[in-house]
Design an enzyme around this catalytic site. Sequence first.
Site, PDB file in Angstrom:
ATOM      1  N   LYS A   8      11.877 -14.424 -12.309  1.00 36.15           N
ATOM      2  CA  LYS A   8      11.440 -13.141 -13.472  1.00 36.15           C
ATOM      3  C   LYS A   8       9.969 -14.020 -14.662  1.00 36.15           C
ATOM      4  CE  LYS A   8      12.809 -11.050 -11.919  1.00 36.15           C
ATOM      5  NZ  LYS A   8      13.375 -10.504 -10.662  1.00 36.15           N
ATOM      6  N   GLU A  37       7.076 -14.737 -12.261  1.00 31.65           N
ATOM      7  CA  GLU A  37       6.376 -12.898 -12.030  1.00 31.65           C
ATOM      8  C   GLU A  37       5.329 -12.362 -12.811  1.00 31.65           C
ATOM      9  OE1 GLU A  37       8.350 -11.203  -8.831  1.00 31.65           O
ATOM     10  OE2 GLU A  37      10.504 -11.985  -9.955  1.00 31.65           O
ATOM     11  N   LYS A  75       5.350  -4.526  -4.922  1.00 30.22           N
ATOM     12  CA  LYS A  75       7.113  -4.458  -4.530  1.00 30.22           C
ATOM     13  C   LYS A  75       7.382  -4.344  -3.308  1.00 30.22           C
ATOM     14  CE  LYS A  75      10.976  -2.913  -7.265  1.00 30.22           C
ATOM     15  NZ  LYS A  75      11.396  -3.557  -7.945  1.00 30.22           N
ATOM     16  N   GLU A 135      16.527 -17.379  -9.831  1.00 26.58           N
ATOM     17  CA  GLU A 135      16.019 -15.871 -10.637  1.00 26.58           C
ATOM     18  C   GLU A 135      15.653 -15.910 -11.456  1.00 26.58           C
ATOM     19  OE1 GLU A 135      15.151 -13.250  -9.300  1.00 26.58           O
ATOM     20  OE2 GLU A 135      15.465 -12.049 -10.338  1.00 26.58           O
ATOM     21  N   ASN A 152      -1.349   1.577   5.696  1.00 26.18           N
ATOM     22  CA  ASN A 152      -0.616   0.865   5.500  1.00 26.18           C
ATOM     23  C   ASN A 152       0.633   0.490   6.342  1.00 26.18           C
ATOM     24  OD1 ASN A 152       2.878   0.624   4.066  1.00 26.18           O
ATOM     25  ND2 ASN A 152       1.360  -0.885   3.856  1.00 26.18           N
ATOM     26  N   GLY A 153      -0.214  -0.824   6.299  1.00 26.75           N
ATOM     27  CA  GLY A 153      -0.162  -2.275   6.977  1.00 26.75           C
ATOM     28  C   GLY A 153      -1.114  -3.372   7.886  1.00 26.75           C
ATOM     29  N   TRP A 198      -2.904  -2.274  -2.035  1.00 25.68           N
ATOM     30  CA  TRP A 198      -2.344  -4.393  -2.074  1.00 25.68           C
ATOM     31  C   TRP A 198      -3.609  -4.357  -0.947  1.00 25.68           C
ATOM     32  CZ3 TRP A 198      -0.320  -8.146   0.892  1.00 25.68           C
ATOM     33  CH2 TRP A 198       0.380  -9.585  -0.058  1.00 25.68           C
ATOM     34  N   HIS A 234      15.812 -36.541 -10.435  1.00 25.11           N
ATOM     35  CA  HIS A 234      15.365 -36.654 -10.103  1.00 25.11           C
ATOM     36  C   HIS A 234      14.144 -36.495  -9.131  1.00 25.11           C
ATOM     37  CE1 HIS A 234      19.126 -37.974  -7.969  1.00 25.11           C
ATOM     38  NE2 HIS A 234      19.799 -37.296  -7.584  1.00 25.11           N
ATOM     39  N   CYS A 252       1.004  -1.616   0.169  1.00 24.41           N
ATOM     40  CA  CYS A 252       0.263   0.247   0.081  1.00 24.41           C
ATOM     41  C   CYS A 252       1.144   1.127  -0.551  1.00 24.41           C
ATOM     42  CB  CYS A 252      -0.455   0.160   1.154  1.00 24.41           C
ATOM     43  SG  CYS A 252      -2.503  -1.716   1.387  1.00 24.41           S
ATOM     44  N   ARG A 305       3.645  -0.003  -5.014  1.00 21.46           N
ATOM     45  CA  ARG A 305       3.194  -0.894  -3.377  1.00 21.46           C
ATOM     46  C   ARG A 305       1.925  -1.667  -3.600  1.00 21.46           C
ATOM     47  NH1 ARG A 305       6.772   1.592   0.067  1.00 21.46           N
ATOM     48  NH2 ARG A 305       5.606   0.905   2.016  1.00 21.46           N
TER      49      ARG A 305
HETATM   50  C1  G6P Z   1       8.970  -8.262  -3.858  1.00 25.54           C
HETATM   51  C2  G6P Z   1       8.978  -8.058  -4.875  1.00 25.54           C
HETATM   52  C3  G6P Z   1      10.352  -8.922  -5.209  1.00 25.54           C
HETATM   53  C4  G6P Z   1      11.134  -8.315  -4.144  1.00 25.54           C
HETATM   54  C5  G6P Z   1      10.890  -9.504  -2.766  1.00 25.54           C
HETATM   55  C6  G6P Z   1      11.738  -8.586  -1.456  1.00 25.54           C
HETATM   56  O1  G6P Z   1       7.934  -9.862  -2.628  1.00 25.54           O
HETATM   57  O2  G6P Z   1       7.784  -8.214  -5.940  1.00 25.54           O
HETATM   58  O3  G6P Z   1      10.496  -8.370  -6.466  1.00 25.54           O
HETATM   59  O4  G6P Z   1      12.472  -9.373  -4.609  1.00 25.54           O
HETATM   60  O5  G6P Z   1       9.825  -8.788  -2.130  1.00 25.54           O
HETATM   61  O6  G6P Z   1      12.121  -7.485  -0.974  1.00 25.54           O
HETATM   62  P1  G6P Z   1      13.020  -6.893  -0.998  1.00 25.54           P
HETATM   63  O7  G6P Z   1      12.481  -5.351  -0.617  1.00 25.54           O
HETATM   64  O8  G6P Z   1      13.489  -7.135   0.650  1.00 25.54           O
HETATM   65  O9  G6P Z   1      14.357  -6.827  -1.726  1.00 25.54           O
END
Ligand code: G6P
Length: 611
Positions: A488, A491, A606, A484, A99-100, A73, A507, A2, A27
């Site tokens: 990517k 997501e 994010k 990673e 927010n929280g 969010w 396995h 948020c 956010r």
């Molecule tokens: C969310 C974001 C990711 C990020 C993760 C950790 O899931 O979408 O892109 O890697 O949080 O966030 P941070 O800010 O702690 O790296």
Amino acid sequence: MCGIVAYVGHREAYPIIVKGLKRLEYRGYDSAGIALLNGGLNVYKKKGKVVDLEATLTEEELSSKIGIGHTRWATHGEPNDRNAHPHYSSNKNLAIIHNGIIENYDSLKKELTARGHVFHSDTDSEVFIHFIDDIYQNTKCSLEEAVRLALNKVVGAYAIVIIDENAPNQLIAARKGSPLVLGIGKDEFFLASDATPIIEYTNEVVYLNDYEIATIRDGSLSIRNVEDIPSTPYIQKLEMQLEAIEKGGYEHFMLKEIFEQPRSISDCMRGRLDANRGHLVLGGLREYINKIVNADRILIVACGTSWHAGTVAEYIFEEFTRIPVEVEYASEFRYRNPIIKEGDVVIAISQSGETADTLAAIELAKSKGAIIFGVCNVVGSSIARASHAGSYTHAGPEIGVASTKAFTAQVTVLTMVALLVAHRKGSITEARYHELLTDLEQIPVKVEKALALNKQIEYIADIFKDARNFLYLGRGYNFPVALEGALKLKEISYIHAEGYPAAEMKHGPIALIDEEMPVVFIATHDSSYEKIVSNIQEVKARKGKVIAVVTEGDTLIPKMADFIIEVPATNEAIMPLISVIPLQLLSYHIAVMRGCNVDQPRNLAKSVTVE
Ligand code: G6P
């Protein structure tokens, strides 16, 4: 999660708030809403993005010099108009943005309902403002005092701003756990979840601390904490540039951020690394380097992409420093009664510096006497401030929800830390140390070369855009890169993808391989090259489609793979900085071709400030 924005001053509040909310949409973007004092306290809110809200409003009716806004969010209650913020108090004299999460909202709600409160949403935030108002009405104290009393009773995390119909020059804000920045202009004040909605108006900011309540009234600011102890605001200068948060001609932030990597990696090394002089300095490490050198072990805590950077760091640290490293998901670490000894070193990695689980994990480790070293991108963020020492990644604002340049900057910083510790410890030879410094310094140029493969990767993306599954396989340093790459893709394109150590394929995942299954091998020339060649053959024998990221000049894998992507050679320990680039571009192009919103993928946010 948020995003919140608020304004009070001499300008029109609505345009400032709307623009700010758009910058904070990373956010969360389930709904958006605004409250203004325009002939009464009016709330305008709608499910969807800020533009959806804007489309329903006419600017002329919205004239007000004070206002609050929110982009959501969803945590409590589905994303709809009703659950959108701001929320009113009972008789609509107050409105809140939050927010929280308020953890004891259910018991508070029952108590308030028994006293006649009627709720119009399913949110914890509405309960919060009813609770504050209940105290305000019944004790006849000031609103600021009612907020303080309420905060002493709520359990959870919050960044809040409250507007009062009867106080046209007043905003009350508070934080615990969720971020809140206060901008101070000339006769005007701004509040926001981060500095991006503020920078074009002022560069003077105050980062509120946990448990602080800020009252802006009639052009002046006062701060006290929940125990009623006043404090003097500590004003800092923002160094962020406006251009850094704009798209700069790119179609998406994600693409811009992928292409920024040669520069962001250089920025990360600037003033810290000079290979010619054998010079490597991290100012934030100076005081604590001996503690790390002498540590029995290092714990790394992080989430998401940052956890992947931590996994690369585990390989680097163990190889060069010979200190045992454990990489932990912050969420698991904090809830499993981990063994933490006095003097243990905990490295917390976080782009945003606000991830709730990572923050809680380091608080736990700190309480047991561990030394916390933070690797964050956002300057002044909660994790940065909660750490004993740390190094910023200096990647610049990352706005695309899928992390790209933050990952490579994190790996760069962690590599520098590992090399410094290894050099001090004597666990690396002088020759190897200098060789790695030189290789690291050349990474930006090599990343530039990898980016030049963009068109070729777009072509491959077009062939595989309709795949339903993907496998990503790598060994050694390229194993975290496989994780990673898969993250990517899933997501932003919503294609199911899994990353695996290539040898583990036999396995389990091998059962999935048929002519429909694209398998991305990260198979650059390193110490496990021969082994991964065998894994490629195993996939080909089962008719899987192989896309291989290889080192320039490889002559063997091109004979087996269906598609190859050739990246420049480097030392295997820092290859992830290069080999991840084609995977970022592959997922980007596939997502664009599938019509997905790459910068704001569904259900994600994010900055994850909830547990
Ligand atoms: C969310 C974001 C990711 C990020 C993760 C950790 O899931 O979408 O892109 O890697 O949080 O966030 P941070 O800010 O702690 O790296």
